[in-house]
Scaffold this active site. Structure first.
Site, mmCIF file in Angstrom:
data_model
loop_
_atom_site.group_PDB
_atom_site.id
_atom_site.type_symbol
_atom_site.label_atom_id
_atom_site.label_comp_id
_atom_site.label_asym_id
_atom_site.label_seq_id
_atom_site.Cartn_x
_atom_site.Cartn_y
_atom_site.Cartn_z
ATOM 1 N N TYR A 33 0.832 -1.208 0.000
ATOM 2 C CA TYR A 33 0.000 0.000 0.000
ATOM 3 C C TYR A 33 0.861 1.250 0.000
ATOM 4 C CZ TYR A 33 0.852 1.007 4.976
ATOM 5 O OH TYR A 33 1.435 1.336 6.168
ATOM 6 N N ARG A 52 8.118 3.959 -4.895
ATOM 7 C CA ARG A 52 8.181 2.978 -3.806
ATOM 8 C C ARG A 52 7.143 1.870 -4.001
ATOM 9 N NH1 ARG A 52 7.636 5.011 2.263
ATOM 10 N NH2 ARG A 52 5.474 5.341 1.571
ATOM 11 N N ARG A 101 -8.532 -20.499 -1.213
ATOM 12 C CA ARG A 101 -7.405 -20.207 -0.324
ATOM 13 C C ARG A 101 -6.303 -21.232 -0.527
ATOM 14 N NH1 ARG A 101 -5.288 -21.581 4.653
ATOM 15 N NH2 ARG A 101 -4.509 -19.849 5.934
ATOM 16 N N LYS A 150 6.544 -2.089 1.815
ATOM 17 C CA LYS A 150 5.393 -1.477 2.495
ATOM 18 C C LYS A 150 4.160 -2.378 2.338
ATOM 19 C CE LYS A 150 3.220 3.065 3.156
ATOM 20 N NZ LYS A 150 3.705 3.304 4.535
ATOM 21 N N LEU A 206 11.347 1.146 6.897
ATOM 22 C CA LEU A 206 10.700 1.590 5.668
ATOM 23 C C LEU A 206 11.490 2.740 5.073
ATOM 24 C CD1 LEU A 206 8.158 1.278 3.854
ATOM 25 C CD2 LEU A 206 7.168 3.138 5.181
#
Length: 286
Positions: A33, A52, A101, A150, A206
């Site tokens: 994100y 990024r 899944r 991130k 980060l």
């Protein structure tokens, strides 16, 4: 008023927007994100956030589903459709919906999921906390080893932030092997003898977009910057401390683990860096 949000190319009322229960972002936190600030209806550091985003996607072998221009158009559409003057735009890209899944990645060709939404925050740049400063505690850093990506794996930072709230302070700095890595949702800095000290870039933290801009502005203003690790004890003896993030810009810290820094007041370096960042970022906003 119901917000308009973006889901996979469509602009929808927030109460009509859905994502599959089989989406990897929901089941595996298999998603990355970005959060872009909006001031005066314009986007701050947009190019850096897109760079990024591409880096995070590449690190996880995920396909980037949109071009920079497409992301920019979608951000601008959301600003216009939601009447945002000051606020944030959240963007999330997941590995998509494989139809069931499984720990294994979905078959090649599975379309990523792209979600974007706005958060209106009038007066975002005028937070009163910038004049009083934050009080923080230290908490052991128990996150995974690739904090430079991130991802949406934010449970532990949320737990650390809630521990800070429960102890009557504003936030927490995470520590590992005796040194500070970063804050729960921000990069961490101290100031000693006029020198700005912050941890060097690595997999441990980060690579903050606001961090990069603030350090660039600090160099241009002839401020001394040293990129290295520091301890909580060293931070408690510092002249100043502050954090940076896309949503808080530059925010002073006045107390660490119950010990106030200096006189417990916001210092001149953090104050000046905040002024410079807001001034310069507004000039280059798109």
């Amino acid at each position: 008023m119901t917000r308009t949000v973006y889901v996979n190319g469509e602009y929808l009322p927030e109460d009509q927007a859905t994502v599959s229960v089989f989406d990897r972002g929901f089941l595996m936190a298999d998603a990355v994100y970005e959060v872009v600030s909006v001031l005066d209806g314009k986007l701050l550091d947009f190019a850096g956030h897109m760079t990024r985003l591409a880096r995070s996607l590449d690190a996880l072998a995920m396909t980037n589903p949109m071009s920079g221009d497409e992301y920019l158009d979608a951000h601008r559409q959301l600003i216009e459709r939601n009447g945002i003057t000051d606020g944030l735009i959240y963007l999330q890209v997941t590995r998509g919906n494989p139809g069931d899944r499984d720990f294994a990645y979905p078959p090649e060709g599975t379309a990523p999921t792209v979600v974007m939404f706005t958060q209106s925050k009038p007066g975002l740049a005028d937070s009163p906390v910038a004049k009083t400063g934050l009080k923080i505690i230290s908490v052991e850093d128990l996150r995974w080893g690739r904090r430079d990506i991130k991802t949406v794996q934010l449970l532990y930072p949320s737990m650390a932030k809630m521990e800070a709230k429960a102890r009557g302070v504003d936030d927490a700095w995470l520590t590992e092997n005796g040194t500070v890595t970063e804050g729960t949702s921000n990069n961490a800095y101290i100031v000693k003898g006029g020198k700005i000290i912050t941890r060097e870039l690595s997999h441990d933290i980060l690579h903050g977009i606001t961090r990069a801009a603030v350090l660039r502005f600090a160099h241009e203003a002839q401020m001394q910057v040293e990129e290295r690790s520091f301890t909580i004890a060293e931070a408690q003896e510092a002249d100043e401390a502050f954090i940076t993030s896309a949503s808080s810009f530059v925010m002073p810290v006045v107390e660490i683990d119950g010990k106030q820094l200096g006189k417990g007041e916001v210092g001149p370096v953090a104050t000046r860096l905040r002024e410079i960042y807001l001034e310069e970022s507004r000039k280059s906003a798109v």
